[in-house]
Enzyme design. Structure first.
Site, PDB file in Angstrom:
ATOM      1  CG  HIS A 187      42.855  38.501  39.316  1.00  0.00           C
ATOM      2  ND1 HIS A 187      44.128  38.661  38.830  1.00  0.00           N
ATOM      3  CD2 HIS A 187      42.436  39.716  39.716  1.00  0.00           C
ATOM      4  CE1 HIS A 187      44.460  39.941  38.940  1.00  0.00           C
ATOM      5  NE2 HIS A 187      43.466  40.597  39.466  1.00  0.00           N
ATOM      6  CB  VAL A 189      47.795  37.143  37.863  1.00  0.00           C
ATOM      7  CG1 VAL A 189      48.165  38.561  37.532  1.00  0.00           C
ATOM      8  CG2 VAL A 189      47.070  37.035  39.188  1.00  0.00           C
ATOM      9  CE  LYS A 190      45.134  34.509  41.781  1.00  0.00           C
ATOM     10  NZ  LYS A 190      43.994  34.765  42.643  1.00  0.00           N
ATOM     11  CB  ILE A 191      45.288  28.539  35.707  1.00  0.00           C
ATOM     12  CG1 ILE A 191      46.043  28.281  37.006  1.00  0.00           C
ATOM     13  CG2 ILE A 191      45.719  27.577  34.592  1.00  0.00           C
ATOM     14  CD1 ILE A 191      47.552  28.328  36.901  1.00  0.00           C
TER      15      ILE A 191
END
Ligand SMILES: *Cc1c(COP(=O)(O)O)cnc(C)c1O
Length: 390
Positions: A187, A189-191
Protein backbone atom coordinates in the site's frame (compact mmCIF):
# COMPACT_ATOMS: atom_id res chain seq x y z
CA UNK A 1 -0.75 25.49 5.00
CA UNK A 2 -0.40 22.10 3.27
CA UNK A 3 -0.57 19.21 5.70
CA UNK A 4 2.58 17.08 6.13
CA UNK A 5 1.06 13.58 5.95
CA UNK A 6 2.05 10.74 8.29
CA UNK A 7 3.11 8.63 5.33
CA UNK A 8 3.22 8.74 1.55
CA UNK A 9 4.76 7.03 -1.47
CA UNK A 10 7.92 8.11 -3.24
CA UNK A 11 7.63 7.76 -7.03
CA UNK A 12 10.47 8.74 -9.37
CA UNK A 13 10.92 8.84 -13.15
CA UNK A 14 12.27 5.26 -13.25
CA UNK A 15 9.09 4.02 -11.56
CA UNK A 16 6.98 5.92 -14.10
CA UNK A 17 9.04 4.68 -17.06
CA UNK A 18 8.72 1.07 -15.89
CA UNK A 19 4.93 1.33 -15.73
CA UNK A 20 4.66 3.08 -19.10
CA UNK A 21 6.80 0.38 -20.69
CA UNK A 22 4.60 -2.45 -19.44
CA UNK A 23 1.50 -0.60 -20.64
CA UNK A 24 2.93 -0.81 -24.18
CA UNK A 25 3.74 -4.53 -23.82
CA UNK A 26 1.59 -7.61 -24.46
CA UNK A 27 0.92 -8.37 -20.82
CA UNK A 28 -1.01 -6.18 -18.41
CA UNK A 29 -1.70 -9.12 -16.11
CA UNK A 30 -0.64 -12.79 -15.80
CA UNK A 31 2.56 -11.91 -17.67
CA UNK A 32 6.26 -12.38 -17.02
CA UNK A 33 6.68 -9.39 -14.70
CA UNK A 34 4.82 -11.17 -11.88
CA UNK A 35 7.38 -13.96 -11.93
CA UNK A 36 10.27 -11.51 -11.95
CA UNK A 37 8.83 -9.57 -9.02
CA UNK A 38 8.16 -12.75 -7.05
CA UNK A 39 11.71 -14.01 -7.64
CA UNK A 40 13.21 -10.65 -6.67
CA UNK A 41 11.21 -10.50 -3.42
CA UNK A 42 11.99 -14.14 -2.57
CA UNK A 43 15.66 -13.45 -3.13
CA UNK A 44 15.58 -10.29 -1.04
CA UNK A 45 14.01 -12.22 1.84
CA UNK A 46 16.11 -15.33 1.39
CA UNK A 47 12.92 -17.41 0.98
CA UNK A 48 12.17 -20.21 -1.49
CA UNK A 49 8.81 -18.91 -2.71
CA UNK A 50 6.98 -15.62 -3.07
CA UNK A 51 3.35 -15.36 -4.16
CA UNK A 52 2.21 -11.89 -5.22
CA UNK A 53 -1.37 -10.88 -4.48
CA UNK A 54 -3.62 -7.86 -4.99
CA UNK A 55 -3.18 -6.65 -1.37
CA UNK A 56 -1.86 -7.91 1.95
CA UNK A 57 -5.40 -8.50 3.23
CA UNK A 58 -5.88 -11.07 0.44
CA UNK A 59 -2.47 -12.48 1.33
CA UNK A 60 -3.49 -12.99 4.96
CA UNK A 61 -6.73 -14.63 3.77
CA UNK A 62 -5.04 -17.15 1.45
CA UNK A 63 -2.38 -17.83 4.10
CA UNK A 64 -5.21 -18.89 6.43
CA UNK A 65 -6.75 -20.94 3.60
CA UNK A 66 -3.40 -22.64 2.95
CA UNK A 67 -3.36 -23.78 6.59
CA UNK A 68 -6.88 -25.14 6.23
CA UNK A 69 -8.25 -22.76 8.85
CA UNK A 70 -11.96 -23.46 9.25
CA UNK A 71 -15.04 -23.14 11.47
CA UNK A 72 -14.23 -24.13 15.02
CA UNK A 73 -10.53 -23.24 14.69
CA UNK A 74 -8.91 -20.34 16.53
CA UNK A 75 -6.62 -17.63 15.19
CA UNK A 76 -4.81 -15.35 17.63
CA UNK A 77 -3.32 -11.97 16.89
CA UNK A 78 -2.52 -8.72 18.68
CA UNK A 79 -5.13 -6.03 19.42
CA UNK A 80 -2.60 -3.37 18.33
CA UNK A 81 -2.90 -3.91 14.59
CA UNK A 82 -4.93 -3.10 11.54
CA UNK A 83 -8.20 -5.04 11.46
CA UNK A 84 -7.00 -7.19 8.52
CA UNK A 85 -4.67 -9.22 10.80
CA UNK A 86 -7.77 -10.51 12.61
CA UNK A 87 -10.30 -10.51 9.77
CA UNK A 88 -8.37 -13.14 7.79
CA UNK A 89 -9.39 -15.72 10.38
CA UNK A 90 -13.03 -14.68 10.16
CA UNK A 91 -12.99 -15.00 6.33
CA UNK A 92 -12.35 -18.73 6.92
CA UNK A 93 -15.04 -18.97 9.58
CA UNK A 94 -12.51 -19.35 12.40
CA UNK A 95 -12.77 -17.70 15.82
CA UNK A 96 -10.42 -14.83 16.59
CA UNK A 97 -8.78 -14.09 19.93
CA UNK A 98 -6.06 -11.67 20.97
CA UNK A 99 -2.84 -11.61 22.96
CA UNK A 100 -2.12 -8.29 24.68
CA UNK A 101 0.89 -6.24 23.65
CA UNK A 102 4.20 -5.59 25.35
CA UNK A 103 4.36 -2.17 27.06
CA UNK A 104 7.76 -1.32 25.57
CA UNK A 105 7.83 -2.75 22.03
CA UNK A 106 4.07 -2.39 21.40
CA UNK A 107 4.27 -5.82 19.74
CA UNK A 108 2.52 -9.03 20.82
CA UNK A 109 3.87 -9.96 24.27
CA UNK A 110 5.45 -13.41 23.89
CA UNK A 111 5.17 -14.10 27.64
CA UNK A 112 1.45 -13.28 27.61
CA UNK A 113 1.19 -15.62 24.62
CA UNK A 114 2.91 -18.36 26.61
CA UNK A 115 0.54 -17.89 29.57
CA UNK A 116 -2.53 -17.84 27.33
CA UNK A 117 -1.42 -21.08 25.63
CA UNK A 118 -1.22 -22.84 29.01
CA UNK A 119 -4.81 -21.79 29.71
CA UNK A 120 -6.01 -22.64 26.17
CA UNK A 121 -4.51 -26.12 26.39
CA UNK A 122 -6.41 -26.71 29.62
CA UNK A 123 -9.63 -25.62 27.90
CA UNK A 124 -8.88 -27.62 24.72
CA UNK A 125 -8.93 -24.42 22.70
CA UNK A 126 -5.40 -24.10 21.32
CA UNK A 127 -5.02 -21.84 18.27
CA UNK A 128 -4.35 -23.30 14.83
CA UNK A 129 -2.62 -20.11 13.71
CA UNK A 130 -1.00 -17.14 15.44
CA UNK A 131 -0.49 -13.87 13.55
CA UNK A 132 2.31 -11.81 15.10
CA UNK A 133 2.49 -8.31 13.61
CA UNK A 134 5.85 -6.56 13.15
CA UNK A 135 4.40 -3.32 14.45
CA UNK A 136 5.90 -0.15 12.93
CA UNK A 137 8.45 -2.36 11.11
CA UNK A 138 10.10 -4.00 14.12
CA UNK A 139 9.93 -7.78 14.54
CA UNK A 140 8.21 -9.43 17.47
CA UNK A 141 10.12 -11.85 19.71
CA UNK A 142 9.93 -14.39 16.89
CA UNK A 143 12.41 -16.84 18.41
CA UNK A 144 10.20 -17.23 21.49
CA UNK A 145 7.00 -17.38 19.42
CA UNK A 146 8.55 -20.03 17.16
CA UNK A 147 9.57 -22.12 20.20
CA UNK A 148 5.98 -21.90 21.49
CA UNK A 149 4.63 -22.92 18.06
CA UNK A 150 6.71 -26.09 18.21
CA UNK A 151 5.58 -26.81 21.74
CA UNK A 152 1.86 -26.24 21.06
CA UNK A 153 1.60 -27.07 17.36
CA UNK A 154 0.26 -23.85 15.88
CA UNK A 155 1.33 -22.27 12.58
CA UNK A 156 2.78 -18.76 12.36
CA UNK A 157 1.55 -16.27 9.78
CA UNK A 158 3.72 -13.20 10.28
CA UNK A 159 1.99 -9.96 9.31
CA UNK A 160 5.02 -8.00 8.12
CA UNK A 161 2.97 -5.37 6.28
CA UNK A 162 5.12 -2.72 8.02
CA UNK A 163 8.42 -4.55 7.71
CA UNK A 164 9.58 -4.79 4.09
CA UNK A 165 13.38 -4.70 4.31
CA UNK A 166 13.54 -5.15 8.10
CA UNK A 167 15.81 -7.74 9.67
CA UNK A 168 15.73 -9.94 12.75
CA UNK A 169 18.75 -11.63 14.37
CA UNK A 170 20.85 -10.77 11.35
CA UNK A 171 18.50 -12.17 8.69
CA UNK A 172 15.79 -10.56 6.57
CA UNK A 173 12.20 -10.66 7.80
CA UNK A 174 10.56 -13.29 5.58
CA UNK A 175 13.54 -15.69 5.56
CA UNK A 176 11.28 -18.40 6.94
CA UNK A 177 13.36 -19.28 10.01
CA UNK A 178 10.49 -18.27 12.30
CA UNK A 179 7.23 -17.98 10.34
CA UNK A 180 5.52 -20.52 8.09
CA UNK A 181 4.39 -17.63 5.91
CA UNK A 182 5.22 -13.92 5.99
CA UNK A 183 2.89 -11.36 4.42
CA UNK A 184 4.04 -7.94 3.16
CA UNK A 185 1.89 -4.98 2.01
CA UNK A 186 2.67 -2.58 -0.81
CA UNK A 187 0.00 0.00 0.00
CA UNK A 188 1.33 3.52 -0.74
CA UNK A 189 1.97 4.39 2.92
CA UNK A 190 4.09 1.26 3.44
CA UNK A 191 7.83 0.91 2.69
CA UNK A 192 7.60 0.22 -1.06
CA UNK A 193 4.43 0.43 -3.12
CA UNK A 194 2.58 -1.11 -6.05
CA UNK A 195 -0.54 1.06 -5.52
CA UNK A 196 -2.45 -1.83 -3.98
CA UNK A 197 -0.51 -5.05 -3.59
CA UNK A 198 1.15 -7.57 -1.36
CA UNK A 199 3.19 -10.75 -1.32
CA UNK A 200 3.37 -13.92 0.76
CA UNK A 201 6.76 -15.57 1.18
CA UNK A 202 7.33 -19.12 2.42
CA UNK A 203 9.92 -21.88 2.31
CA UNK A 204 7.26 -24.59 2.03
CA UNK A 205 6.61 -25.99 -1.48
CA UNK A 206 3.26 -27.29 -0.30
CA UNK A 207 2.09 -23.98 1.18
CA UNK A 208 3.31 -22.11 -1.93
CA UNK A 209 1.19 -24.40 -4.14
CA UNK A 210 -1.85 -23.87 -1.96
CA UNK A 211 -1.32 -20.09 -1.99
CA UNK A 212 -1.07 -20.04 -5.81
CA UNK A 213 -4.23 -22.09 -6.11
CA UNK A 214 -6.23 -19.90 -3.71
CA UNK A 215 -4.99 -16.75 -5.46
CA UNK A 216 -6.41 -17.84 -8.80
CA UNK A 217 -9.87 -19.47 -8.45
CA UNK A 218 -8.53 -22.76 -7.07
CA UNK A 219 -7.66 -23.67 -10.67
CA UNK A 220 -4.71 -25.90 -11.56
CA UNK A 221 -3.08 -26.72 -14.89
CA UNK A 222 -0.61 -29.09 -13.26
CA UNK A 223 -1.42 -32.72 -14.31
CA UNK A 224 -0.02 -33.99 -10.98
CA UNK A 225 -2.77 -32.14 -9.11
CA UNK A 226 -5.65 -33.20 -11.38
CA UNK A 227 -8.36 -35.66 -10.45
CA UNK A 228 -8.64 -37.12 -13.95
CA UNK A 229 -6.37 -37.41 -16.99
CA UNK A 230 -6.11 -34.23 -19.03
CA UNK A 231 -8.77 -33.87 -21.74
CA UNK A 232 -6.35 -31.89 -23.93
CA UNK A 233 -4.30 -28.72 -24.06
CA UNK A 234 -7.27 -26.55 -22.99
CA UNK A 235 -7.93 -28.56 -19.85
CA UNK A 236 -7.76 -27.24 -16.31
CA UNK A 237 -9.39 -28.29 -13.07
CA UNK A 238 -10.84 -26.29 -10.23
CA UNK A 239 -9.96 -28.25 -7.13
CA UNK A 240 -10.97 -25.81 -4.38
CA UNK A 241 -12.94 -22.59 -4.03
CA UNK A 242 -10.37 -19.88 -4.76
CA UNK A 243 -10.48 -16.19 -5.57
CA UNK A 244 -9.09 -13.74 -8.10
CA UNK A 245 -6.51 -12.15 -5.83
CA UNK A 246 -3.87 -11.59 -8.53
CA UNK A 247 -1.49 -8.66 -8.80
CA UNK A 248 -1.23 -7.09 -12.29
CA UNK A 249 1.96 -6.77 -14.33
CA UNK A 250 1.49 -3.00 -14.18
CA UNK A 251 1.82 -3.24 -10.40
CA UNK A 252 4.60 -5.84 -10.49
CA UNK A 253 6.92 -3.65 -12.58
CA UNK A 254 6.29 -0.77 -10.21
CA UNK A 255 7.20 -3.13 -7.38
CA UNK A 256 10.40 -4.20 -9.15
CA UNK A 257 11.39 -0.59 -9.69
CA UNK A 258 10.58 0.30 -6.07
CA UNK A 259 12.55 -2.70 -4.82
CA UNK A 260 15.68 -1.21 -6.42
CA UNK A 261 15.13 1.83 -4.22
CA UNK A 262 14.36 -0.11 -1.03
CA UNK A 263 17.80 0.30 0.56
CA UNK A 264 17.72 4.05 -0.03
CA UNK A 265 14.20 4.23 1.46
CA UNK A 266 15.31 2.25 4.53
CA UNK A 267 18.40 4.41 5.01
CA UNK A 268 16.30 7.58 4.89
CA UNK A 269 13.68 6.20 7.30
CA UNK A 270 16.42 5.12 9.74
CA UNK A 271 18.05 8.53 9.55
CA UNK A 272 14.71 10.23 10.21
CA UNK A 273 14.07 7.93 13.20
CA UNK A 274 17.48 8.73 14.67
CA UNK A 275 16.81 12.44 14.12
CA UNK A 276 13.40 12.23 15.85
CA UNK A 277 15.02 10.36 18.75
CA UNK A 278 17.52 13.16 19.24
CA UNK A 279 15.17 16.10 18.64
CA UNK A 280 12.33 14.80 20.84
CA UNK A 281 14.45 13.54 23.74
CA UNK A 282 13.53 16.39 26.11
CA UNK A 283 9.78 16.47 25.43
CA UNK A 284 7.22 14.72 27.69
CA UNK A 285 7.04 11.71 25.37
CA UNK A 286 7.84 8.01 25.49
CA UNK A 287 9.89 7.35 22.35
CA UNK A 288 9.94 4.04 20.46
CA UNK A 289 12.34 1.43 21.80
CA UNK A 290 14.77 -0.52 19.67
CA UNK A 291 14.78 -4.21 20.53
CA UNK A 292 18.18 -5.86 20.48
CA UNK A 293 18.59 -8.03 17.38
CA UNK A 294 15.98 -6.21 15.32
CA UNK A 295 16.48 -3.65 12.61
CA UNK A 296 13.19 -1.91 11.98
CA UNK A 297 12.00 -0.76 8.57
CA UNK A 298 10.47 2.28 10.36
CA UNK A 299 7.10 2.24 8.65
CA UNK A 300 5.75 4.26 11.57
CA UNK A 301 7.33 6.56 14.13
CA UNK A 302 4.95 6.42 17.09
CA UNK A 303 5.40 8.30 20.37
CA UNK A 304 3.34 8.07 23.55
CA UNK A 305 2.19 11.27 25.20
CA UNK A 306 3.00 11.54 28.92
CA UNK A 307 -0.38 13.11 29.53
CA UNK A 308 0.11 13.79 33.24
CA UNK A 309 3.18 15.89 32.49
CA UNK A 310 1.50 17.52 29.50
CA UNK A 311 -1.67 18.42 31.40
CA UNK A 312 -3.91 18.44 28.32
CA UNK A 313 -6.25 15.78 26.99
CA UNK A 314 -5.03 13.56 24.14
CA UNK A 315 -7.57 14.95 21.66
CA UNK A 316 -6.40 18.52 22.31
CA UNK A 317 -2.80 17.61 21.45
CA UNK A 318 -3.90 15.65 18.38
CA UNK A 319 -6.13 18.44 17.08
CA UNK A 320 -3.56 21.17 17.78
CA UNK A 321 -0.96 19.27 15.74
CA UNK A 322 -3.39 18.79 12.85
CA UNK A 323 -4.24 22.51 13.04
CA UNK A 324 -0.50 23.27 12.81
CA UNK A 325 -0.29 21.29 9.56
CA UNK A 326 1.14 18.10 11.01
CA UNK A 327 -0.82 15.11 9.71
CA UNK A 328 -0.55 13.00 12.85
CA UNK A 329 -2.46 9.75 13.00
CA UNK A 330 -3.32 6.94 15.43
CA UNK A 331 -2.12 3.34 15.03
CA UNK A 332 -4.12 1.45 16.24
CA UNK A 333 -7.58 1.46 17.80
CA UNK A 334 -7.53 -1.88 19.67
CA UNK A 335 -9.17 -4.35 17.29
CA UNK A 336 -11.15 -6.14 20.02
CA UNK A 337 -13.00 -2.87 20.75
CA UNK A 338 -14.34 -2.59 17.19
CA UNK A 339 -18.13 -3.13 17.18
CA UNK A 340 -17.72 -6.15 14.89
CA UNK A 341 -15.46 -7.89 17.45
CA UNK A 342 -17.44 -6.76 20.50
CA UNK A 343 -20.29 -8.97 19.24
CA UNK A 344 -18.08 -11.95 20.17
CA UNK A 345 -17.97 -10.75 23.77
CA UNK A 346 -14.83 -8.62 23.81
CA UNK A 347 -14.99 -5.46 25.87
CA UNK A 348 -12.97 -2.66 27.42
CA UNK A 349 -10.54 -4.04 29.98
CA UNK A 350 -9.81 -7.29 28.12
CA UNK A 351 -6.39 -6.17 26.84
CA UNK A 352 -5.38 -3.32 29.16
CA UNK A 353 -1.91 -2.67 27.74
CA UNK A 354 -3.25 -2.07 24.22
CA UNK A 355 -6.06 0.05 25.63
CA UNK A 356 -3.68 2.20 27.71
CA UNK A 357 -1.46 2.62 24.65
CA UNK A 358 -4.50 3.72 22.61
CA UNK A 359 -5.07 6.66 24.97
CA UNK A 360 -1.48 7.93 24.51
CA UNK A 361 0.00 6.91 21.14
CA UNK A 362 0.37 9.31 18.26
CA UNK A 363 1.96 8.64 14.85
CA UNK A 364 4.29 11.34 13.53
CA UNK A 365 5.11 11.87 9.83
CA UNK A 366 7.62 9.28 8.55
CA UNK A 367 8.33 8.54 4.89
CA UNK A 368 11.37 8.45 2.62
CA UNK A 369 10.49 11.80 0.99
CA UNK A 370 10.17 13.70 4.29
CA UNK A 371 12.83 16.43 4.34
CA UNK A 372 14.85 17.58 7.34
CA UNK A 373 13.04 20.95 7.10
CA UNK A 374 9.63 19.28 7.21
CA UNK A 375 10.74 17.12 10.12
CA UNK A 376 11.97 20.24 11.93
CA UNK A 377 8.50 21.75 11.44
CA UNK A 378 6.93 18.66 13.00
CA UNK A 379 9.31 18.86 15.96
CA UNK A 380 8.71 22.60 16.38
CA UNK A 381 4.94 22.10 16.32
CA UNK A 382 5.24 19.37 18.96
CA UNK A 383 7.44 21.63 21.05
CA UNK A 384 4.82 24.40 20.89
CA UNK A 385 1.85 22.16 21.61
CA UNK A 386 3.54 20.26 24.44
CA UNK A 387 5.98 22.93 25.51
CA UNK A 388 3.57 25.45 26.97
CA UNK A 389 2.35 22.64 29.23
CA UNK A 390 5.61 21.53 30.83
C1 LIG B 1 -1.61 -2.20 5.75
C2 LIG B 1 -1.80 -3.37 6.64
C3 LIG B 1 -2.52 -4.51 6.25
C4 LIG B 1 -3.33 -4.58 5.00
O1 LIG B 1 -2.58 -4.33 3.87
P1 LIG B 1 -3.32 -4.06 2.48
O2 LIG B 1 -2.22 -4.29 1.49
O3 LIG B 1 -3.81 -2.66 2.53
O4 LIG B 1 -4.41 -5.05 2.36
C5 LIG B 1 -2.55 -5.59 7.11
N1 LIG B 1 -1.94 -5.56 8.29
C6 LIG B 1 -1.26 -4.47 8.71
C7 LIG B 1 -0.59 -4.50 10.03
C8 LIG B 1 -1.19 -3.34 7.90
O5 LIG B 1 -0.55 -2.26 8.33
Amino acid sequence: MPMIPYGRQSIDQDDIDAVVEVLKSDWLTQGPSIDRFERAMAERCGARHAVAICNATAGLHIACMALGLDHGDWLWTTPNTFVASANCGRYCGANVDFVDMDAKTWNMDAEKLAAKLVEAERLGRLPKAVVPVAFSGQSCDMARIKALSQQYGFAIIEDASHAVGASYLGKPVGCGDYADMTVFSFHPVKIITTGEGGIVVTNSDDLANRLRSARSHGITRNPDEMHEPSHGPWYYEMTQLGYNYRLTDIQAVLGLSQLKRLDAFLARRRALAARYDALLADLPLQLPTRQAGTESAWHLYVVRLQLERIGKPYEAVFEALRAAGVGVNMHYIPVHLQPYYRQFGYQAGDFPEAERYYREAITLPMYAGLTDEQQDKVVAALGTVLGDAV
